[in-house]
Design an enzyme around this catalytic site. Structure first.
Site, PDB file in Angstrom:
ATOM      1  CE  LYS A 181      27.813  48.043  48.823  1.00  0.00           C
ATOM      2  NZ  LYS A 181      28.864  47.559  47.795  1.00  0.00           N
ATOM      3  CD  GLU A 184      32.423  48.807  45.174  1.00  0.00           C
ATOM      4  OE1 GLU A 184      33.624  48.241  45.511  1.00  0.00           O
ATOM      5  OE2 GLU A 184      31.338  48.252  45.518  1.00  0.00           O
ATOM      6  N   GLY A 233      27.830  36.981  46.364  1.00  0.00           N
ATOM      7  CA  GLY A 233      29.236  37.553  46.295  1.00  0.00           C
ATOM      8  C   GLY A 233      30.100  36.362  46.482  1.00  0.00           C
ATOM      9  CB  THR A 237      32.524  39.178  50.412  1.00  0.00           C
ATOM     10  OG1 THR A 237      33.893  39.550  49.392  1.00  0.00           O
ATOM     11  CG2 THR A 237      31.996  40.310  50.847  1.00  0.00           C
ATOM     12  N   GLY A 238      31.394  36.509  51.701  1.00  0.00           N
ATOM     13  CA  GLY A 238      30.318  35.906  52.593  1.00  0.00           C
ATOM     14  C   GLY A 238      30.722  35.670  53.745  1.00  0.00           C
ATOM     15  CD  GLU A 255      23.700  32.498  43.387  1.00  0.00           C
ATOM     16  OE1 GLU A 255      23.972  32.990  42.643  1.00  0.00           O
ATOM     17  OE2 GLU A 255      22.595  32.312  43.582  1.00  0.00           O
ATOM     18  CB  CYS A 289      28.411  32.276  40.779  1.00  0.00           C
ATOM     19  SG  CYS A 289      26.530  32.687  40.522  1.00  0.00           S
ATOM     20  CD  GLU A 390      33.916  31.920  41.656  1.00  0.00           C
ATOM     21  OE1 GLU A 390      32.729  31.859  41.320  1.00  0.00           O
ATOM     22  OE2 GLU A 390      34.255  32.331  42.958  1.00  0.00           O
TER      23      GLU A 390
END
Length: 499
Positions: A181, A184, A233, A237-238, A255, A289, A390
């Site tokens: 995936k 998008e 990501g 979201t992780g 990661e 990152c 970040e």
């Protein structure tokens, strides 16, 4: 990039080796430097995910890929690497056009992806288990290494091809089947690689691609038919991936975010350190990152170092992704540009001092895109938000330190632990600081460097698991213990006459 004369790319999902249209509409992608429509991607839903996972599950349970020899899998991966190398310019253009990265960096990303695929092919050849023959004259133990099963690979927008290559070839080398995936926003290169893989001889159903927004990734993480999720990501979201995966108790490799420090001591090779700090701060538009977003510089050289750093940063060329002269391209989208600006504004409100940059670029060549200049903020302390969070843009914050102990304390004083760089000519300082830093990678007198053989990953809230290297390959495997008794075995129970 993004010429009005170029046709708009349209991509479907790839399931069972064929294009699979979706009834959930499509997602338009506009080039971040020109605003022109460059691609449309199918938008998946739960049904799309189920079809893709079913294809991967069937291919793993019944198909030839997990049962092929390592040599046969390696041959397919070598053929894929050769096709990627052949299509280098095309793949680079796709990533540059959709992500906003300068074309020079996109080309380097393709080269690194080819090298990763070649390395994975070598690991497919050399994979093995262990045998234990000292357990007794009639007892042998075998420890076999087997593919974990169906792996869901979820990749971000900042390195569409490169981060795919840190996962996909290793999963395939291990014998897994895969559902990918991609973001998008930057899905073209992933679909193209899937097509190249099938041309290289990958059996039907082994590699499937589902397109769409975050809900597609969530459905993958929730699927009981998925054995492992490898995700790159944000830390936020992780956390959602962890929550979504709990039902099936599947393996995770994550990661996540980072807040790397470039630590410059006063005995560093001055020119090398300047070059490294500059590169680490603005590479890939700062949307990286492991970007060296925090400069920790020894107070004895800080003023001189900053003067020359700013002079170099102001010579960098911000512009269109297609130009080979561009050093920094546009940020991924308008909302992200606003987010970067909000961090800078917040830092200034907290007392940081701007040395260069600090506001979006406007005017001819910039008005249609999302351009942000290289920015340096001095007088940042560990209490400032920009020190702790970040930013993901071409912004370097500056904090001075007196000695190695303070440098380590500052570097470790964030919730992330992905990478850090140390600049010093003193080997004792280098090794002592490297041991004390809590990060998955430490660079000494270099930065954002690496090789396919070296694993990468994080600690703390930067995640767990590893990519690349032997460790990255082993993430997609599991161990099985086989115990063999030869000859007559002493009965567990005596079955003689009972009183």
């Amino acid at each position: 990039m993004g010429s009005s004369s170029a046709p708009v790319r349209r991509y479907h999902h790839v399931i069972n080796g064929a294009d699979h249209p979706s009834g959930a509409g499509s997602i338009a992608r506009h080039a971040p430097d020109t605003g022109e429509l460059v691609a449309e991607f199918a938008s998946g839903d739960a049904d799309t995910v189920e079809r893709a996972v079913t294809a991967a599950r069937t291919a793993f349970d019944e198909g030839p890929w997990p049962r092929m020899t390592g040599a046969d899998r390696a041959a397919v991966l070598r053929a894929l690497a050769a096709s990627m190398e052949r299509d280098r310019d095309h793949l680079a253009r796709l990533d540059a056009e959709e992500s906003g990265k300068p074309i020079r960096q996109a080309l380097a990303n393709v080269d690194a992806s080819v090298a990763l695929t070649q390395h994975a092919a070598a690991l497919a050849l050399s994979a093995h288990g262990d045998s234990h023959t000292n357990l007794g004259s009639d007892f042998t133990g075998l420890v076999t290494r087997e593919p974990i099963g169906v792996a869901a690979l979820i990749t971000p927008w900042n390195f569409p091809l490169l981060l795919l290559a840190q996962k996909l070839p290793y999963a395939l080398a291990a014998g897994c089947t895969v559902v990918v995936k991609p973001s998008e926003l930057t899905a073209s290169s992933t679909v193209e690689v899937a097509r190249l893989a099938h041309e290289a001889g990958l059996p039907t159903g082994v590699l499937n691609v589902v397109l769409g927004a975050g809900s597609v990734g969530q459905a993958l993480a929730e699927s009981d038919a998925v054995d492992m999720v490898s995700f790159t990501g944000s830390t936020a979201t992780g956390g959602k991936v962890i929550e979504a995966s709990r039902h099936g108790a599947k393996k995770l490799s994550l990661e996540l975010g980072g807040k790397a420090a470039s630590i410059v001591f006063d005995d560093a090779e001055f020119e090398d350190a300047l070059d490294g700090v500059l590169f680490a701060g603005v590479f890939n538009n700062g949307e990286c990152c492991v970007a060296g977003a925090r400069l920790l510089v020894q107070d004895t050289i800080a003023d001189r170092f900053l003067e020359q750093l700013v002079a170099r940063m102001e010579k960098l060329r911000v512009g269109a992704t297609a130009s080979p002269a561009t050093d920094i391209g546009p940020l991924i989208h308008a909302e992200h540009l606003q987010k970067v600006q909000s961090y800078v504004d917040g830092a200034l409100a907290q007392g940081a001092k701007p040395l260069t940059g600090g506001a979006p670029l406007t005017g001819p060549g910039f008005d249609d895109g999302h351009f942000y200049p290289p920015t340096v903020l001095d007088a940042v302390t560990e209490t400032h938000t920009v020190f702790q969070e970040e930013i993901f843009g071409p912004v370097i914050t500056v904090t001075r330190f007196q000695d190695a102990n303070e440098a380590v304390r500052l570097a470790n004083g964030v919730r992330y632990g992905l990478g850090n760089s140390v600049w010093t000519k003193n080997i004792d300082t280098a090794l002592t600081v490297a041991r004390a830093l809590r990060s998955g990678t430490v660079w000494i007198n270099t930065t954002i460097d690496g090789a396919p053989q070296l694993p990468s990953g994080g600690v703390k809230e930067s995640g767990y698991g590893r990519e690349m290297g032997q460790a990255g390959f082993e993430e997609f495997t599991e161990l099985k213990t086989v115990q063999i008794r030869s000859g007559r075995r002493t009965p567990f129970f005596s079955l003689g006459e009972r009183p």
